[in-house]
Scaffold this active site. Sequence first.
Site, PDB file in Angstrom:
ATOM      1  N   SER A   1       0.827  -1.161  -0.156  1.00  0.00           N
ATOM      2  CA  SER A   1      -0.179  -0.021   0.033  1.00  0.00           C
ATOM      3  C   SER A   1       0.803   1.220  -0.121  1.00  0.00           C
ATOM      4  CB  SER A   1      -0.836  -0.007   1.252  1.00  0.00           C
ATOM      5  OG  SER A   1      -1.912  -0.933   1.207  1.00  0.00           O
TER       6      SER A   1
ATOM      7  N   HIS B   1      -7.267  -0.435   5.888  1.00  0.00           N
ATOM      8  CA  HIS B   1      -6.962  -1.889   6.017  1.00  0.00           C
ATOM      9  C   HIS B   1      -7.062  -2.186   7.520  1.00  0.00           C
ATOM     10  CE1 HIS B   1      -5.725  -2.620   2.037  1.00  0.00           C
ATOM     11  NE2 HIS B   1      -5.083  -1.372   1.942  1.00  0.00           N
TER      12      HIS B   1
HETATM   13  C1  LIG Z   1      -9.914   2.629  -0.024  1.00  0.00           C
HETATM   14  C2  LIG Z   1     -11.331   2.616  -0.991  1.00  0.00           C
HETATM   15  C3  LIG Z   1     -11.296   1.560  -1.906  1.00  0.00           C
HETATM   16  C4  LIG Z   1     -12.241   2.507   0.444  1.00  0.00           C
HETATM   17  O1  LIG Z   1     -13.331   2.459  -0.050  1.00  0.00           O
HETATM   18  P1  LIG Z   1     -14.672   1.668   0.643  1.00  0.00           P
HETATM   19  O2  LIG Z   1     -15.910   2.024  -0.036  1.00  0.00           O
HETATM   20  O3  LIG Z   1     -14.428   0.119   0.743  1.00  0.00           O
HETATM   21  O4  LIG Z   1     -14.615   1.994   2.166  1.00  0.00           O
HETATM   22  P2  LIG Z   1     -15.320   3.323   2.903  1.00  0.00           P
HETATM   23  O5  LIG Z   1     -15.599   4.455   1.802  1.00  0.00           O
HETATM   24  O6  LIG Z   1     -16.419   2.852   3.801  1.00  0.00           O
HETATM   25  O7  LIG Z   1     -13.893   3.892   3.720  1.00  0.00           O
HETATM   26  C5  LIG Z   1     -13.362   3.031   4.547  1.00  0.00           C
HETATM   27  C6  LIG Z   1     -12.278   3.786   4.876  1.00  0.00           C
HETATM   28  O8  LIG Z   1     -11.232   3.692   3.659  1.00  0.00           O
HETATM   29  C7  LIG Z   1     -10.256   4.837   4.006  1.00  0.00           C
HETATM   30  N1  LIG Z   1      -9.836   5.598   2.840  1.00  0.00           N
HETATM   31  C8  LIG Z   1      -8.993   5.253   2.168  1.00  0.00           C
HETATM   32  N2  LIG Z   1      -8.874   6.153   0.957  1.00  0.00           N
HETATM   33  C9  LIG Z   1      -9.653   7.038   1.124  1.00  0.00           C
HETATM   34  C10 LIG Z   1     -10.335   7.993   0.134  1.00  0.00           C
HETATM   35  N3  LIG Z   1      -9.571   8.254  -1.082  1.00  0.00           N
HETATM   36  N4  LIG Z   1     -11.300   8.661   0.460  1.00  0.00           N
HETATM   37  C11 LIG Z   1     -11.974   8.435   1.299  1.00  0.00           C
HETATM   38  N5  LIG Z   1     -11.756   7.326   2.521  1.00  0.00           N
HETATM   39  C12 LIG Z   1     -10.368   6.622   2.241  1.00  0.00           C
HETATM   40  C13 LIG Z   1     -11.239   6.007   4.936  1.00  0.00           C
HETATM   41  O9  LIG Z   1     -10.302   5.925   5.987  1.00  0.00           O
HETATM   42  C14 LIG Z   1     -12.364   5.189   5.213  1.00  0.00           C
HETATM   43  O10 LIG Z   1     -12.654   5.080   6.658  1.00  0.00           O
HETATM   44  P3  LIG Z   1     -13.799   6.207   7.446  1.00  0.00           P
HETATM   45  O11 LIG Z   1     -14.802   5.884   6.560  1.00  0.00           O
HETATM   46  O12 LIG Z   1     -13.849   5.572   8.795  1.00  0.00           O
HETATM   47  O13 LIG Z   1     -13.094   7.535   7.000  1.00  0.00           O
HETATM   48  C15 LIG Z   1     -11.625   4.095  -1.169  1.00  0.00           C
HETATM   49  O14 LIG Z   1     -11.444   4.985  -0.342  1.00  0.00           O
HETATM   50  C16 LIG Z   1     -10.706   4.428  -2.594  1.00  0.00           C
HETATM   51  O15 LIG Z   1     -10.898   4.082  -3.661  1.00  0.00           O
HETATM   52  N6  LIG Z   1      -9.603   5.354  -2.023  1.00  0.00           N
HETATM   53  C17 LIG Z   1      -8.769   5.801  -3.240  1.00  0.00           C
HETATM   54  C18 LIG Z   1      -7.738   4.783  -3.628  1.00  0.00           C
HETATM   55  C19 LIG Z   1      -6.902   4.264  -2.447  1.00  0.00           C
HETATM   56  O16 LIG Z   1      -6.311   5.171  -1.549  1.00  0.00           O
HETATM   57  N7  LIG Z   1      -6.761   2.885  -2.326  1.00  0.00           N
HETATM   58  C20 LIG Z   1      -6.143   2.380  -1.200  1.00  0.00           C
HETATM   59  C21 LIG Z   1      -4.796   2.310  -1.501  1.00  0.00           C
HETATM   60  S1  LIG Z   1      -4.314   1.032  -2.533  1.00  0.00           S
HETATM   61  C22 LIG Z   1      -3.858  -0.390  -1.202  1.00  0.00           C
HETATM   62  O17 LIG Z   1      -3.848  -0.140  -0.073  1.00  0.00           O
HETATM   63  C23 LIG Z   1      -3.558  -1.776  -1.811  1.00  0.00           C
HETATM   64  C24 LIG Z   1      -4.569  -2.533  -1.966  1.00  0.00           C
HETATM   65  O18 LIG Z   1      -4.986  -2.991  -0.855  1.00  0.00           O
HETATM   66  O19 LIG Z   1      -4.884  -2.999  -3.074  1.00  0.00           O
END
Ligand SMILES: CC(C)(COP(=O)(O)OP(=O)(O)OC[C@H]1O[C@@H](n2cnc3c(N)ncnc32)[C@H](O)[C@@H]1OP(=O)(O)O)[C@@H](O)C(=O)NCCC(=O)NCCSC(=O)CC(=O)O
Length: 452
Positions: free
Chosen positions: A288, A382
């Site tokens: 990540s 995560h």
């Molecule tokens: C990570 C996500 C898929 C999570 O979306 P979900 O719909 O499953 O989850 P969710 O919306 O309920 O959010 C759950 C938690 O994700 C975290 N989160 C992570 N990235 C975020 C972003 N860009 N925007 C908003 N929230 C984000 C927040 O802390 C949130 O916790 P809360 O709601 O409590 O604030 C999405 O947020 C996203 O597309 N993020 C942008 C791309 C990204 O950063 N991906 C992760 C890195 S790749 C990676 O790590 C490798 C891998 O795993 O493949």
Amino acid sequence: MDEILTRTLDSLPSYETREKSPPPPESSSLEFIQFYRSLDKSQRPAFLAKLSSDFGVDHKCVAELAANVMDSQKRDISTVLQAEDRLRYCLTPRYKVLLNHISRVEGGVKFLVDLKADVIEFLASKTNDSPHIRDLNGTLKSMLSEWFSVGLLSLERVTWKSPCELLQKISQYEAVHPVRNWTDIKHRVGPYRRCYVFTHGAMPGEPLVVLHVALKEEISDNIQTIVREFSSLDSVEDINRVNAAVFYSISSTQPGLQGVELGNYLIKRVVRELQGEFPHLNQFSSLSPIPGFTNWLLSLLNEQRKEGPSNRILSDMEFMDIEEITGGRAYETMQKLLSTNEWVSSERLVKALEPALMRLCAWYLYGEKHRGYALNPVANFHLQNGATMWRLNWQADTSPRGLSASCGMMVNYRYFLQDTSPNSGRYLRTKEIEASDQIRNLVLQFQKASKL
Ligand SMILES: CC(C)(COP(=O)(O)OP(=O)(O)OC[C@H]1O[C@@H](n2cnc3c(N)ncnc32)[C@H](O)[C@@H]1OP(=O)(O)O)[C@@H](O)C(=O)NCCC(=O)NCCSC(=O)CC(=O)O
């Protein structure tokens, strides 16, 4: 605005006729959708504020029925249940009836997902965070969470044979490691790679969340070996070379579905899918990014520069090394070098900075908080899923993007399958982070070296 709302929003049917009253004409839903879409962004907060405040819950009715529930406590249970059911019904916001009917017209669910995205944006930007808008947000979230529950989602594996339009969308939506060209995406769905999406019948052809996986002999500590190095496209996968599944990119494509936890569901569902394909597979981990670390460190250095080194980011030895290598004052030089990524061009500086940056980054991930949870959103994601903060990797992403985001470091969040459920529960309940010895030792080194 008032006229369209009054015309399309029927009053809530009475409790007695709630199951018999005919639904509003489809034309009302279509007219509402058309009108809302005709508004430009700046007009929408006022419209949603009016919708949520004037067409929400009838508070007077709720108060009366709540009093009835209190009175009924002395009566028999069926009277109590009846009074509670009336109250429950009266708590239905009037606009929810229309939203439910909108979900039944073609494209209606997608409209509501986009409407939710607008509400999230307005609340985040504080343009309009009235309590009524927050209530509308909660109502939409509970409706969408029901419609997009994992049982109603379809898992689809994306391959080179998938529709071109889907491959195009996968490339466009890739938010973590941008796709460079068609050859790139061909590799990312080729041998020793997997790409999975969730789709929903109400939004055909739309990947709701996308997960990219690399099948490796061991858990990767470097993204270049995943997005830059590939097996030849015609190679046949050797099952004996697949011991670890590395999730290296996950992206939600619908801002309106934020909070519905699609990513968590997708990761867990893909683990099961891969276990079916590779029964011996037992290592599951992300690789990540750590967005925000470099900026966090630069602001820390800025404080040091202004307030003087109240807590020591660098040990005396590191301080002297950096001054000797750069010929400048350590904190000022670090600020300049880190903000331009120039430091990676000096091997001596990279070597001198490694211990400090590793322990600072471990602290940023483990010690820095937002409302008690991990400050870093990817870590929070995560950890909410029950993963373990497992390994911090030096020079894992030396692309300009990786250096600017996190001084080139990346982290593995490891999914120990038997531990994810208790880990998730503990994190959400007590905010306690499950971390490996490597992370804990780095955090300890940081705490010893500084008083942050
Ligand atoms: C990570 C996500 C898929 C999570 O979306 P979900 O719909 O499953 O989850 P969710 O919306 O309920 O959010 C759950 C938690 O994700 C975290 N989160 C992570 N990235 C975020 C972003 N860009 N925007 C908003 N929230 C984000 C927040 O802390 C949130 O916790 P809360 O709601 O409590 O604030 C999405 O947020 C996203 O597309 N993020 C942008 C791309 C990204 O950063 N991906 C992760 C890195 S790749 C990676 O790590 C490798 C891998 O795993 O493949």
